[in-house]
Write a protein that holds these residues in place. Structure first.
Motif, mmCIF file in Angstrom:
data_model
loop_
_atom_site.group_PDB
_atom_site.id
_atom_site.type_symbol
_atom_site.label_atom_id
_atom_site.label_comp_id
_atom_site.label_asym_id
_atom_site.label_seq_id
_atom_site.Cartn_x
_atom_site.Cartn_y
_atom_site.Cartn_z
ATOM 1 N N UNK A 83 25.626 58.638 -10.236
ATOM 2 C CA UNK A 83 26.973 58.838 -9.289
ATOM 3 C C UNK A 83 26.687 59.496 -7.750
ATOM 4 N N UNK A 84 25.486 60.116 -7.742
ATOM 5 C CA UNK A 84 24.994 60.548 -6.507
ATOM 6 C C UNK A 84 24.523 59.563 -5.566
ATOM 7 N N UNK A 85 23.933 58.227 -6.288
ATOM 8 C CA UNK A 85 23.414 56.892 -5.442
ATOM 9 C C UNK A 85 24.731 56.420 -5.045
ATOM 10 N N UNK A 86 25.854 56.190 -5.864
ATOM 11 C CA UNK A 86 27.204 55.728 -5.103
ATOM 12 C C UNK A 86 27.605 56.572 -3.947
ATOM 13 N N UNK A 87 27.410 57.792 -4.154
ATOM 14 C CA UNK A 87 27.959 58.640 -2.934
ATOM 15 C C UNK A 87 27.081 58.609 -1.914
ATOM 16 N N UNK A 88 25.688 58.486 -1.875
ATOM 17 C CA UNK A 88 24.663 58.082 -1.009
ATOM 18 C C UNK A 88 25.066 56.740 -0.245
ATOM 19 N N UNK A 89 25.506 55.755 -1.089
ATOM 20 C CA UNK A 89 25.937 54.400 -0.348
ATOM 21 C C UNK A 89 27.065 54.398 0.304
ATOM 22 N N UNK A 90 27.911 55.427 0.506
ATOM 23 C CA UNK A 90 29.035 55.740 1.290
ATOM 24 C C UNK A 90 30.155 56.110 0.290
ATOM 25 N N UNK A 91 31.112 56.971 0.994
ATOM 26 C CA UNK A 91 32.102 57.505 0.229
ATOM 27 C C UNK A 91 33.143 56.323 -0.467
#
Length: 733
Positions: free
Chosen positions: A181-189
């Motif tokens: 999930x953090x990966x998805x957040x790192x890719x942008x909100x």
């Protein structure tokens, strides 16, 4: 012959005439490309990062930055396609682990590549409006890996499946979930929201919609609320472990809507476990949970407040209107206090001292207490009982607590002047009979009433205490003036009451025994001799006496009786038999009072110093009364109370009401004059409204009565009607 002039030494700029190898860019890029491959293949240990950095630096310096940047994009894209295929081929639970591992590898590789191309990142990228290396790496990972046709939906489904399993009680790898999930957040909100959160909220809404329906059909209200609270806590915990903190408000709103808002009417009105049952059974924990959960949804607390208010009003109305409850005023008020205590406790323990609920409770009590016109009388009787007898086994501090609670009921009364009328009567009896638990308690209550209603409300009550003190001093002076001359005459104690301060009424004078008349006349002469311009009238209906009586076998007792009872008993010093009619003629005691006296002297077991023939509780004119020689008691001092209803009879109540209405007239007129004097002109409805508001602290003025008082003031030329507009009044100075 002169020497030749030397020319000055000049330093010219170094002219870089190095010729670049036409294949320089290609060769250098090949070195850098090989290094990127090695980094992605985990063989970076053999690379010289200093040399690689210098090569990248030179390419940018020699204007080959574009080739370097485009080559980077192609190389990274190529590797990410291979990574994407590797992830796609992972089966089952290994899918997320593979994705997480490759993501970690990509981040490490990206960091090393960024170090090598640092000069390009700082100079070429901003001047040519390109995406920085790190951001480029994230964007390529998003586009090539995450948004591949086979990974995107699969990733969503896998994450949602894990959440579903966790909601059903299974243990999942939260660390892995957090990383992905953090990966998805790192890719942008937007990536997190579009690729996970949006569908997560949709699926969650469906999940809780079905679950809440299942719970509402199988659980009682308390259990349902417990499960809803548990689900809310679980979702907040889930956010704290592996979701974006910004998701907390969204997912909790989903749970609130599906599990609370959609079913709040059903929950509150559940037949055997809803809000009413919780209130009846003092379910503070369940009530607190309902308050906390309903507080989270729009209109939630409004529904709770409305149902509670309706129930309290209905409960109070039943209590107020129950004929059996009205037979005992003290028990009636105690039940009101118990009801108030009960709901105060609910608001304190369960509703977080919410002012809205406290106001609703006050409004409910004010509503039903004023449905019964006798509430002011009963509250005064309750106070009278507590200040006469006190509370069993408790001290004065506890009496203070009870008085504070009674004051709360007093605040609800719309007819405070009616309470004042009864309170003056009851206080007068306590003071004159000396039967009060404490002067401090009496004065404390007067202070509370003064604080609540102002000085005018209690000025006469305070005057009663002043009279008691003055009377004590007067009696000392009286007996000092007599000295030894008094002899064996009856001992007299007189309370001189100021007209207007005490609730005395003109009552027929009873015929006192001659022994008593003599000492009364002596006191009258003494008092009028020391005070000019005063007049004394005896209030025999309010007095008491102590008689020494000798019965058969010489048994002696001291009887504590009322003045009327004394007059009756002393007749039997000179007669053996008297009828009710004869006693009435001899004493001139009003017949209703006389019958009560005779009942208390002849019909109360253990206090029957007279005998009655025929023996019955009812008294008729021809009934005969005899001195009871056989009267015995284990006590030397015997108190014989007057048989009297604790509450007023209906005719007495009507008479008191009439006196209250008469007392209100000058107050209403005074309010009208005050208002008109300040406003000069005022329309009829505004006069009614302002008078009502001004008098509200004492009583609720009737508009019809206000109108009559306006007419009276017009007749007496305090006001006049406008000649054009008949509804407009003018003040006449």
């Amino acid at each position: 012959m002169s020497a030749p002039k030397k020319r000055p030494f000049q330093i010219e700029a170094f002219k870089h005439r190095a010729v670049v190898d036409p294949k320089y860019a290609e060769k250098t890029w090949k070195v850098l490309e090989h290094a990127i491959h090695e980094i992605y293949n985990h063989n970076a240990s053999g690379l010289s990062f200093e040399e690689l950095y210098r090569n990248a630096y030179n390419m940018v310096l020699h204007k080959f930055g574009d080739k370097l940047y485009s080559g980077l994009v192609m190389t990274m894209t190529s590797h990410l396609r291979e990574i994407s295929q590797s992830i796609e081929s992972a089966q089952g639970e290994i899918f997320l682990e593979e994705l997480n591992r490759k993501w970690a590898d990509h981040n490490k590789a990206l960091q090393m590549i960024r170090d090598i191309l640092m000069y390009m990142d700082r100079t070429f990228v901003p001047s040519n409006n390109r995406t920085p290396v790190h951001e480029l790496g994230l964007n390529l990972w998003r586009d090539v890996v995450i948004h591949s046709s086979k990974t995107q939906v699969r990733l969503q489904d896998t994450l949602l499946e894990l959440v579903f399993r966790e909601r059903n009680g299974e243990v999942i790898n939260r660390g892995l979930m957090r990383n992905v999930v953090k990966m998805l957040m790192d890719l942008g909100l937007s990536v997190y929201q579009e690729d996970f959160e949006k569908r997560f909220l949709f699926v969650s809404a469906n999940f809780y919609c079905l679950e809440s329906q299942k719970f509402i059909e199988s659980c009682d209200c308390g259990d349902y609320l417990m499960k809803a609270e548990k689900r809310l806590n679980e979702e907040m915990e889930r956010v704290s472990h592996y979701l974006d903190p910004r998701s907390e408000s969204k997912i909790t709103r989903v749970v609130e809507k599906e599990m609370i808002e959609s079913h709040m009417h059903t929950l509150v009105h559940m037949e055997k476990s809803g809000l009413v049952i919780m209130l009846l059974n003092d379910k503070y924990e369940d009530l607190g949970r309902m308050y906390n959960l309903f507080h989270r949804v729009p209109e939630g607390l409004t529904i709770v407040k409305e149902v509670m208010t309706s129930f309290i009003r209905e409960t109070g109305k039943q209590l107020i209107m129950d004929p059996d409850r009205l037979k005992d005023p003290v028990d009636f008020v105690q039940r009101l206090l118990n009801l108030k205590d009960k709901y105060d406790k609910v608001i304190t323990l369960a509703f977080n001292n919410d002012k809205t609920f406290q106001n609703a409770l006050n409004s409910s009590f004010e509503y039903f207490i004023n449905l019964n016109a006798r509430s002011p009388e009963f509250i005064s009787l309750f106070v009278d009982d507590k200040l006469r007898r006190g509370l069993k086994g408790v001290g004065e501090e506890d009496v203070e607590v009870v008085l504070d609670k009674v004051m709360m009921l007093f605040r609800y009364l719309q007819e405070k002047d009616v309470f004042e009328k009864y309170y003056k009567q009851h206080l007068a009896k306590r003071l004159l009979s000396g039967k009060t638990i404490s002067d401090d308690a009496e004065r404390s209550l007067i202070v509370k009433l003064k604080t609540e209603c102002g000085y005018q409300f209690t000025s006469k009550l305070e005057g009663m205490f002043t009279d008691m003190k003055t009377s004590h001093d007067t009696m000392q002076g009286f007996y000092a003036s007599l000295g030894a001359e008094f002899g064996d005459n009856p001992t007299l104690v007189v309370q001189v009451l100021t007209t207007g301060s005490w609730p005395t009424q003109s009552s027929p004078q009873c015929n006192l025994p001659s022994d008593i008349i003599g000492v009364c006349d002596r006191f009258k002469s003494y008092y009028l001799g020391t005070h000019n311009g005063r007049r004394l009238s005896w209030q025999t209906s309010m007095g008491t006496a102590d008689l020494k009586a000798t019965f058969g076998n010489g048994q002696k007792h001291e009887l504590n009786v009322s003045t009327y009872q004394m007059c009756v008993l002393m007749l039997f010093n000179n007669a053996d038999r008297l009828t009710c009619k004869e006693i009435e003629q001899a004493t001139s005691i009003p017949i209703s009072e006389l019958k009560r006296c005779l009942q208390s002297l002849a019909c109360v077991k253990g206090k029957n110093v007279l005998r009655k023939e025929p023996m019955s509780k009812d008294i008729s004119d021809d009934d005969a009364f005899f001195f009871n020689d056989k009267f015995t008691s284990k006590f030397f001092k015997v108190k014989i109370g007057t048989v009297v209803a604790q509450r007023e009879s209906e005719p007495e109540n009507i008479e008191t009401r009439q006196r209250v209405e008469e007392d209100r007239k000058p107050q209403i007129e005074a309010a009208i004059v005050r208002i008109m004097k300040s406003r000069k002109t005022l329309e009829h409805n505004n006069v009614i409204a302002e008078v009502t508001k001004q008098l509200q602290p004492r009583f609720l003025a009737n508009p019809v009565v206000i109108k009559k008082r306006i007419e009276s003031l017009i007749e007496r030329e305090f006001l006049e009607r406008d000649k054009v507009d008949r509804k407009l009044y003018r003040y006449l100075a």
